[in-house]
Motif scaffolding. Sequence first.
Motif, PDB file in Angstrom:
ATOM      1  N   ALA A 230       0.809  -1.219   0.000  1.00 23.10           N
ATOM      2  CA  ALA A 230       0.000   0.000   0.000  1.00 23.10           C
ATOM      3  C   ALA A 230       0.840   1.265   0.000  1.00 23.10           C
ATOM      4  CB  ALA A 230      -0.921   0.007   1.220  1.00 23.10           C
ATOM      5  N   LEU A 231       1.959   1.267   0.741  1.00 23.55           N
ATOM      6  CA  LEU A 231       2.630   2.525   1.072  1.00 23.55           C
ATOM      7  C   LEU A 231       4.065   2.621   0.586  1.00 23.55           C
ATOM      8  CD1 LEU A 231       1.347   2.801   4.765  1.00 23.55           C
ATOM      9  CD2 LEU A 231       0.274   3.669   2.672  1.00 23.55           C
ATOM     10  N   LEU A 232       4.572   1.575  -0.062  1.00 21.67           N
ATOM     11  CA  LEU A 232       5.948   1.623  -0.558  1.00 21.67           C
ATOM     12  C   LEU A 232       6.043   1.290  -2.037  1.00 21.67           C
ATOM     13  CD1 LEU A 232       8.823   2.216   0.210  1.00 21.67           C
ATOM     14  CD2 LEU A 232       9.063  -0.112   1.095  1.00 21.67           C
ATOM     15  N   ILE A 233       5.467   0.166  -2.454  1.00 19.59           N
ATOM     16  CA  ILE A 233       5.557  -0.233  -3.862  1.00 19.59           C
ATOM     17  C   ILE A 233       4.924   0.801  -4.798  1.00 19.59           C
ATOM     18  CG2 ILE A 233       4.781  -1.958  -5.557  1.00 19.59           C
ATOM     19  CD1 ILE A 233       5.290  -4.080  -3.417  1.00 19.59           C
ATOM     20  N   PRO A 234       3.717   1.328  -4.503  1.00 23.61           N
ATOM     21  CA  PRO A 234       3.163   2.358  -5.397  1.00 23.61           C
ATOM     22  C   PRO A 234       4.055   3.594  -5.501  1.00 23.61           C
ATOM     23  CG  PRO A 234       1.467   1.539  -3.912  1.00 23.61           C
ATOM     24  CD  PRO A 234       2.772   1.014  -3.413  1.00 23.61           C
ATOM     25  N   ILE A 235       4.786   3.916  -4.443  1.00 25.24           N
ATOM     26  CA  ILE A 235       5.665   5.086  -4.471  1.00 25.24           C
ATOM     27  C   ILE A 235       6.816   4.835  -5.435  1.00 25.24           C
ATOM     28  CG2 ILE A 235       6.977   6.699  -3.061  1.00 25.24           C
ATOM     29  CD1 ILE A 235       3.887   6.312  -2.442  1.00 25.24           C
ATOM     30  N   ASP A 237       6.639   2.981  -7.975  1.00 24.59           N
ATOM     31  CA  ASP A 237       6.020   2.958  -9.311  1.00 24.59           C
ATOM     32  C   ASP A 237       5.511   4.322  -9.747  1.00 24.59           C
ATOM     33  OD1 ASP A 237       6.464   0.320  -9.693  1.00 24.59           O
ATOM     34  OD2 ASP A 237       4.408  -0.347  -9.346  1.00 24.59           O
ATOM     35  N   GLY A 238       5.405   5.267  -8.813  1.00 28.01           N
ATOM     36  CA  GLY A 238       4.816   6.562  -9.141  1.00 28.01           C
ATOM     37  C   GLY A 238       3.334   6.474  -9.425  1.00 28.01           C
ATOM     38  N   SER A 239       2.658   5.538  -8.757  1.00 30.51           N
ATOM     39  CA  SER A 239       1.228   5.327  -9.001  1.00 30.51           C
ATOM     40  C   SER A 239       0.398   5.771  -7.805  1.00 30.51           C
ATOM     41  CB  SER A 239       0.954   3.859  -9.325  1.00 30.51           C
ATOM     42  OG  SER A 239       1.382   3.018  -8.280  1.00 30.51           O
ATOM     43  N   ALA A 240      -0.923   5.799  -7.997  1.00 32.60           N
ATOM     44  CA  ALA A 240      -1.844   6.259  -6.954  1.00 32.60           C
ATOM     45  C   ALA A 240      -1.938   5.244  -5.826  1.00 32.60           C
ATOM     46  CB  ALA A 240      -3.220   6.502  -7.555  1.00 32.60           C
ATOM     47  N   VAL A 241      -2.318   5.729  -4.651  1.00 30.62           N
ATOM     48  CA  VAL A 241      -2.549   4.886  -3.484  1.00 30.62           C
ATOM     49  C   VAL A 241      -4.027   4.977  -3.120  1.00 30.62           C
ATOM     50  CG1 VAL A 241      -2.060   4.552  -1.032  1.00 30.62           C
ATOM     51  CG2 VAL A 241      -0.213   5.205  -2.601  1.00 30.62           C
ATOM     52  N   HIS A 242      -4.688   3.823  -3.080  1.00 31.04           N
ATOM     53  CA  HIS A 242      -6.084   3.743  -2.647  1.00 31.04           C
ATOM     54  C   HIS A 242      -6.180   2.711  -1.537  1.00 31.04           C
ATOM     55  CE1 HIS A 242      -8.407   6.175  -5.610  1.00 31.04           C
ATOM     56  NE2 HIS A 242      -7.297   6.015  -6.323  1.00 31.04           N
ATOM     57  N   LEU A 243      -6.701   3.132  -0.386  1.00 30.87           N
ATOM     58  CA  LEU A 243      -6.846   2.264   0.767  1.00 30.87           C
ATOM     59  C   LEU A 243      -8.310   2.150   1.159  1.00 30.87           C
ATOM     60  CD1 LEU A 243      -4.051   3.792   3.071  1.00 30.87           C
ATOM     61  CD2 LEU A 243      -3.782   2.006   1.348  1.00 30.87           C
ATOM     62  N   ILE A 244      -8.671   1.011   1.721  1.00 28.87           N
ATOM     63  CA  ILE A 244      -9.995   0.856   2.331  1.00 28.87           C
ATOM     64  C   ILE A 244      -9.764   0.295   3.724  1.00 28.87           C
ATOM     65  CG2 ILE A 244     -10.390  -1.458   1.334  1.00 28.87           C
ATOM     66  CD1 ILE A 244     -13.379  -0.594   1.076  1.00 28.87           C
ATOM     67  N   ASP A 245     -10.431   0.882   4.722  1.00 29.00           N
ATOM     68  CA  ASP A 245     -10.111   0.518   6.106  1.00 29.00           C
ATOM     69  C   ASP A 245     -10.967  -0.619   6.658  1.00 29.00           C
ATOM     70  OD1 ASP A 245     -12.465   1.918   6.372  1.00 29.00           O
ATOM     71  OD2 ASP A 245     -11.713   3.382   7.826  1.00 29.00           O
ATOM     72  N   VAL A 246     -12.007  -1.010   5.957  1.00 30.14           N
ATOM     73  CA  VAL A 246     -12.810  -2.180   6.328  1.00 30.14           C
ATOM     74  C   VAL A 246     -13.045  -2.992   5.061  1.00 30.14           C
ATOM     75  CG1 VAL A 246     -15.043  -2.994   7.169  1.00 30.14           C
ATOM     76  CG2 VAL A 246     -13.966  -1.001   8.250  1.00 30.14           C
ATOM     77  N   TRP A 247     -12.716  -4.276   5.104  1.00 24.44           N
ATOM     78  CA  TRP A 247     -12.915  -5.114   3.917  1.00 24.44           C
ATOM     79  C   TRP A 247     -14.395  -5.474   3.811  1.00 24.44           C
ATOM     80  CZ3 TRP A 247     -10.370  -5.882  -0.351  1.00 24.44           C
ATOM     81  CH2 TRP A 247     -10.780  -6.894  -1.226  1.00 24.44           C
ATOM     82  N   ASN A 248     -15.091  -4.706   3.014  1.00 26.02           N
ATOM     83  CA  ASN A 248     -16.514  -4.899   2.762  1.00 26.02           C
ATOM     84  C   ASN A 248     -16.661  -5.290   1.296  1.00 26.02           C
ATOM     85  OD1 ASN A 248     -19.213  -4.480   1.960  1.00 26.02           O
ATOM     86  ND2 ASN A 248     -19.541  -2.937   3.542  1.00 26.02           N
ATOM     87  N   PRO A 249     -16.885  -6.571   0.993  1.00 25.15           N
ATOM     88  CA  PRO A 249     -16.914  -7.007  -0.408  1.00 25.15           C
ATOM     89  C   PRO A 249     -17.883  -6.212  -1.273  1.00 25.15           C
ATOM     90  CG  PRO A 249     -16.859  -8.900   1.029  1.00 25.15           C
ATOM     91  CD  PRO A 249     -17.054  -7.706   1.911  1.00 25.15           C
TER      92      PRO A 249
END
Length: 511
Positions: A230-235, A237-249
């Motif tokens: 979430a917080l290292l690989i996208p950086i 790659d220069g790509s966007a970071v999208h997080l969700i704090d509850v896994w709601n399918p």
Amino acid sequence: MRKIPQHLVERYEAEGWWTSETIGDALAGGLASAPDARFQVHSQVRPWSGTLREVETVARRLAAGLRARGVGPGDVVAFQLPNWMEAAATFWASAFLGAVVVPIVHFYGRKELGYILESVRPRVFVTAERFGALEFQADLCVDVPIVGVVGRDFDDLLAEQPMAGVLGTDPAGPALIAFTSGTTRDPKGVIHSHRTLGFETRQLAARYPADRGVQLTGAPVGHFIGMLNALLIPILDGSAVHLIDVWNPGKVLELMTEDGLTVGGGATYFMTSLLDHPDFGPQHLPHMKYAGMGGSSVPVAVTRRMTDLGITVFRAYGSTEHPSVTASRHTAPEIKRVCTDGEALPGVEIRFTDAGEILTRGPDLCLGYTDDALTAAAFDANGWYHTGDVGVLDADGYLTITDRTSDLIIRGGENISAVEVEEVLLALPGIAEVAAVSAPDARLGEHVAAVVRMKPGCAAPTLDDLRAHFAEAGLAKQKWPEELHVVEDFPRTASGKIQKYRVRQDVAAGQ
């Protein structure tokens, strides 16, 4: 920490797998290359939307505030946060300071948190006042010099002016301590260096399909592989970071179609929870083009199901201690991607004990545990890590995990593979997820207990149904489940892996 044999150090340096770059250096370079990339938290309680530059500013203000309070290279910074912006800011600030970061899964309770804080004795602890089961435990933090609570006084730690640059630290020294549960009573503190973590991050980033789309991360950033993804690989790659704090399918499926986000695998549960949801339909498949599966047992029945839907599945094998042992590329032959756990990755060596246990070593293997006794038990003088897993290599060098040494069920002296039983169970209609474990048997010592989670709206099978199914599958009768338990969900590790030892305990206790 273990002593790494000098010939391995020299080889890893000569090959360029280990470099002088720290995690702070890597982050600073990546953030500078794509400052306007999106950073968004999808949350009902603490949504956030902005750019990487804005999050970096918060991180550098935090770094400056902590530095003014005496925090620097080698100090320990722990955080227990959901997938929020402040988690990224805390991780990045720690990296800029050359500190050792300790991510803690946000659903760990008082016992686990107390054990971790006592083990690492951090200079800094950042947490949330309340989120789901998480509640700030002030009495556990009395010996922590600096505490910040998001939503209460976190902002008080921020300096007016952000810290420039990155503080120097030894790249061979500790960068992260990741606590993992699942096989021992207390979490194990796994120590990674800037070198092992940096190599792992670069390796993972290089293997991702170029057309994978904008990824949504639902795995907790308090789990180190979730944090990297979430917080290292996208950086890098220069790509966007999208997080969700509850896994709601249902919410995840909605974000796929409305925001164009993609989900690219993880532990089996993350994918099957989407496929089994009543809202899932053909419109979601373009956002599930790839599924890199790992973090837990990956049944062939599940990979076949996804393949039949047109999803390109590729499996991987690793652990917190040795994150990337084997993997298949998305371009590998289908039979290898779907039915094996992949081939050895660069620098990785694999050997087997006489009992079939897998031993590994490689550039991303950890430095050891915070508990010296665990380090001595798991690593030998030649640098080999004793995984506790059992597997076989095929003629092409592809590994298949067949069991864990602790998962063997011994019925009347006969060894039974839990994985083999689980594969047969998953072929029954309506079953979403299973765990086959040993149950006490007064006559035979142990027998097989089947614990199943059903798909929504599906009726559970009876024990007679299981017997008929196993007879049709042709398995020896001693492998048939002799107990059946139906559960709403399983106890899990942060990565979604079923905690088999807890399932065994519950079965043994009649729960």
